[in-house]
Write a protein that holds these residues in place. Structure first.
Motif, PDB file in Angstrom:
ATOM      1  N   ALA A  84       1.344  -0.805 -10.460  1.00  0.00           N
ATOM      2  CA  ALA A  84       0.456   0.571 -10.307  1.00  0.00           C
ATOM      3  C   ALA A  84      -0.166   1.324  -9.567  1.00  0.00           C
ATOM      4  CB  ALA A  84      -0.418  -0.261 -11.622  1.00  0.00           C
ATOM      5  N   ASN A  85      -0.409   0.575  -8.753  1.00  0.00           N
ATOM      6  CA  ASN A  85      -1.016   1.364  -7.466  1.00  0.00           C
ATOM      7  C   ASN A  85       0.150   2.253  -6.771  1.00  0.00           C
ATOM      8  OD1 ASN A  85      -3.812   0.181  -7.512  1.00  0.00           O
ATOM      9  ND2 ASN A  85      -3.191  -1.634  -7.029  1.00  0.00           N
ATOM     10  N   ALA A  86       0.909   1.778  -6.551  1.00  0.00           N
ATOM     11  CA  ALA A  86       2.177   1.673  -6.168  1.00  0.00           C
ATOM     12  C   ALA A  86       2.606   3.109  -6.265  1.00  0.00           C
ATOM     13  CB  ALA A  86       3.305   1.523  -5.766  1.00  0.00           C
ATOM     14  N   GLU A  87       2.811   3.647  -7.749  1.00  0.00           N
ATOM     15  CA  GLU A  87       3.200   4.238  -8.772  1.00  0.00           C
ATOM     16  C   GLU A  87       2.164   5.406  -9.170  1.00  0.00           C
ATOM     17  OE1 GLU A  87       5.832   7.268 -10.812  1.00  0.00           O
ATOM     18  OE2 GLU A  87       6.242   4.833 -10.168  1.00  0.00           O
ATOM     19  N   GLY A  88       1.129   5.017  -8.501  1.00  0.00           N
ATOM     20  CA  GLY A  88       0.114   6.020  -8.621  1.00  0.00           C
ATOM     21  C   GLY A  88      -0.315   6.402  -7.486  1.00  0.00           C
ATOM     22  N   THR A  89      -0.136   6.265  -6.569  1.00  0.00           N
ATOM     23  CA  THR A  89       0.733   6.595  -4.960  1.00  0.00           C
ATOM     24  C   THR A  89       1.193   7.665  -4.627  1.00  0.00           C
ATOM     25  OG1 THR A  89      -1.004   4.827  -3.747  1.00  0.00           O
ATOM     26  CG2 THR A  89      -0.034   6.318  -2.410  1.00  0.00           C
ATOM     27  N   ARG A  90       2.657   7.506  -5.977  1.00  0.00           N
ATOM     28  CA  ARG A  90       3.621   9.206  -5.547  1.00  0.00           C
ATOM     29  C   ARG A  90       2.903   9.543  -6.356  1.00  0.00           C
ATOM     30  NH1 ARG A  90       6.844   3.346  -5.328  1.00  0.00           N
ATOM     31  NH2 ARG A  90       6.762   3.541  -7.795  1.00  0.00           N
ATOM     32  N   LEU A 108       0.427  13.438   0.978  1.00  0.00           N
ATOM     33  CA  LEU A 108      -1.021  13.086   1.953  1.00  0.00           C
ATOM     34  C   LEU A 108      -0.627  12.010   3.011  1.00  0.00           C
ATOM     35  CD1 LEU A 108      -3.956  12.869  -0.457  1.00  0.00           C
ATOM     36  CD2 LEU A 108      -2.859  14.711   1.320  1.00  0.00           C
ATOM     37  N   GLY A 109       0.618  11.569   2.993  1.00  0.00           N
ATOM     38  CA  GLY A 109       1.360  10.561   3.907  1.00  0.00           C
ATOM     39  C   GLY A 109       0.494   9.266   3.504  1.00  0.00           C
ATOM     40  N   VAL A 110       0.111   8.844   2.707  1.00  0.00           N
ATOM     41  CA  VAL A 110      -0.543   7.225   1.819  1.00  0.00           C
ATOM     42  C   VAL A 110       0.729   6.316   2.186  1.00  0.00           C
ATOM     43  CG1 VAL A 110      -2.217   6.176   0.340  1.00  0.00           C
ATOM     44  CG2 VAL A 110      -2.503   8.925   0.910  1.00  0.00           C
ATOM     45  N   ARG A 111       0.035   5.782   3.146  1.00  0.00           N
ATOM     46  CA  ARG A 111       1.254   4.981   2.276  1.00  0.00           C
ATOM     47  C   ARG A 111       0.940   2.922   2.976  1.00  0.00           C
ATOM     48  NH1 ARG A 111       5.547   5.549   6.712  1.00  0.00           N
ATOM     49  NH2 ARG A 111       5.938   3.290   6.229  1.00  0.00           N
ATOM     50  N   ALA A 125       1.353  -2.296   1.300  1.00  0.00           N
ATOM     51  CA  ALA A 125       2.012  -1.286   2.187  1.00  0.00           C
ATOM     52  C   ALA A 125       3.501  -0.923   1.918  1.00  0.00           C
ATOM     53  CB  ALA A 125       2.597  -2.413   3.287  1.00  0.00           C
ATOM     54  N   LEU A 126       3.295   0.482   1.866  1.00  0.00           N
ATOM     55  CA  LEU A 126       4.230   1.376   1.420  1.00  0.00           C
ATOM     56  C   LEU A 126       5.301   1.607   2.425  1.00  0.00           C
ATOM     57  CD1 LEU A 126       2.118   3.880  -1.388  1.00  0.00           C
ATOM     58  CD2 LEU A 126       3.543   1.445  -1.619  1.00  0.00           C
ATOM     59  N   ASP A 127       6.767   1.917   2.504  1.00  0.00           N
ATOM     60  CA  ASP A 127       7.485   2.284   3.366  1.00  0.00           C
ATOM     61  C   ASP A 127       6.928   3.967   2.973  1.00  0.00           C
ATOM     62  OD1 ASP A 127       9.117   3.226   1.766  1.00  0.00           O
ATOM     63  OD2 ASP A 127      10.573   1.479   0.602  1.00  0.00           O
ATOM     64  N   GLU A 128       8.561   4.261   4.395  1.00  0.00           N
ATOM     65  CA  GLU A 128       8.670   6.011   4.723  1.00  0.00           C
ATOM     66  C   GLU A 128       8.840   6.517   2.510  1.00  0.00           C
ATOM     67  OE1 GLU A 128      12.129   3.844   5.160  1.00  0.00           O
ATOM     68  OE2 GLU A 128      10.307   3.440   5.911  1.00  0.00           O
ATOM     69  N   LYS A 129       9.827   5.796   1.542  1.00  0.00           N
ATOM     70  CA  LYS A 129      10.022   6.644   0.332  1.00  0.00           C
ATOM     71  C   LYS A 129       8.907   5.667  -0.200  1.00  0.00           C
ATOM     72  CE  LYS A 129      14.622   6.552   1.444  1.00  0.00           C
ATOM     73  NZ  LYS A 129      16.613   6.112   0.809  1.00  0.00           N
TER      74      LYS A 129
END
Length: 193
Positions: A82-88, A94-97, A111-115
């Motif tokens: 859910a956190n990853a989806e919300g960030t996307r 904004l470049g949040v990773r 931690a998120l990758d470049e995608k």
């Protein structure tokens, strides 16, 4: 299309109603002892704000500590997903990773990758150290609202060292620092560090 999300956290339960991906209503309530009942109440508040009825919702997703408890959801997903989806959705441009999710009973670092897909994550789930309850407890000792902790911390000129990560021992340290007349801002910055 009208959808809803419910985050059944250990401390607070959040609900949001979306119409074509725009927020139309939301609610935040203390979780209480009956997660499903609180989920229904929060969704009701969010629907009222959106001027909609539950029958108008096409799909509901739940997440959080009690995500499997509610009977409202069509689907459940982990907090990390859910956190990853919300960030996307919110921060793509904004470049949040990196995501820090400080919950009531655990803290997650993601931690998120470049995608913006999940690369790795770590979770503190054995102790309350660094969790929302930890910070909330220490805010109470300081007589400060939880919403004021961040802004006050940023005013610190000299963060103090809080040596204990245990809530009970950290409370004792904070009480001692207060008795010594140390500035709240410096104590709070130490808590955050």
């Amino acid at each position: 299309m009208i959808t809803a999300g419910i985050d059944l956290g250990s401390t607070y339960l959040k609900a949001v109603v979306l119409s074509d991906m725009a927020v139309k209503g939301y609610a935040v309530l203390p979780t209480g002892h009956d997660h499903d009942e609180t989920a229904r109440s929060a969704l009701g508040v969010a629907l009222q704000m959106a001027n909609l009825r539950q029958e108008d919702i096409r799909y509901i997703v739940s997440t959080g500590y009690g995500r499997r408890v509610t009977t409202l959801a069509n689907e459940t997903i982990s907090e990390i997903s859910a956190n990853a989806e919300g960030t996307r959705f919110v921060a793509r441009t904004l470049g949040v990773r990196t995501i820090l999710d400080i919950g009531g009973q655990d803290t997650k670092a993601i931690a998120l990758d470049e995608k913006l897909n999940i690369d790795t994550f770590a979770m503190n789930d054995k102790c309350a150290a660094g969790t929302g309850r930890f910070i909330e407890s220490l805010a109470g000792v300081l007589g400060v609202g939880i919403d004021d902790m961040g802004p006050l911390s940023l005013k610190s000129k000299s963060p103090l060292k809080i040596t204990s990560t245990c809530t009970v021992f950290a409370r004792s340290e904070v009480v001692t620092l207060i008795a010594e007349g140390k500035p709240k801002e410096d104590i709070i910055a130490g808590i955050h560090e």
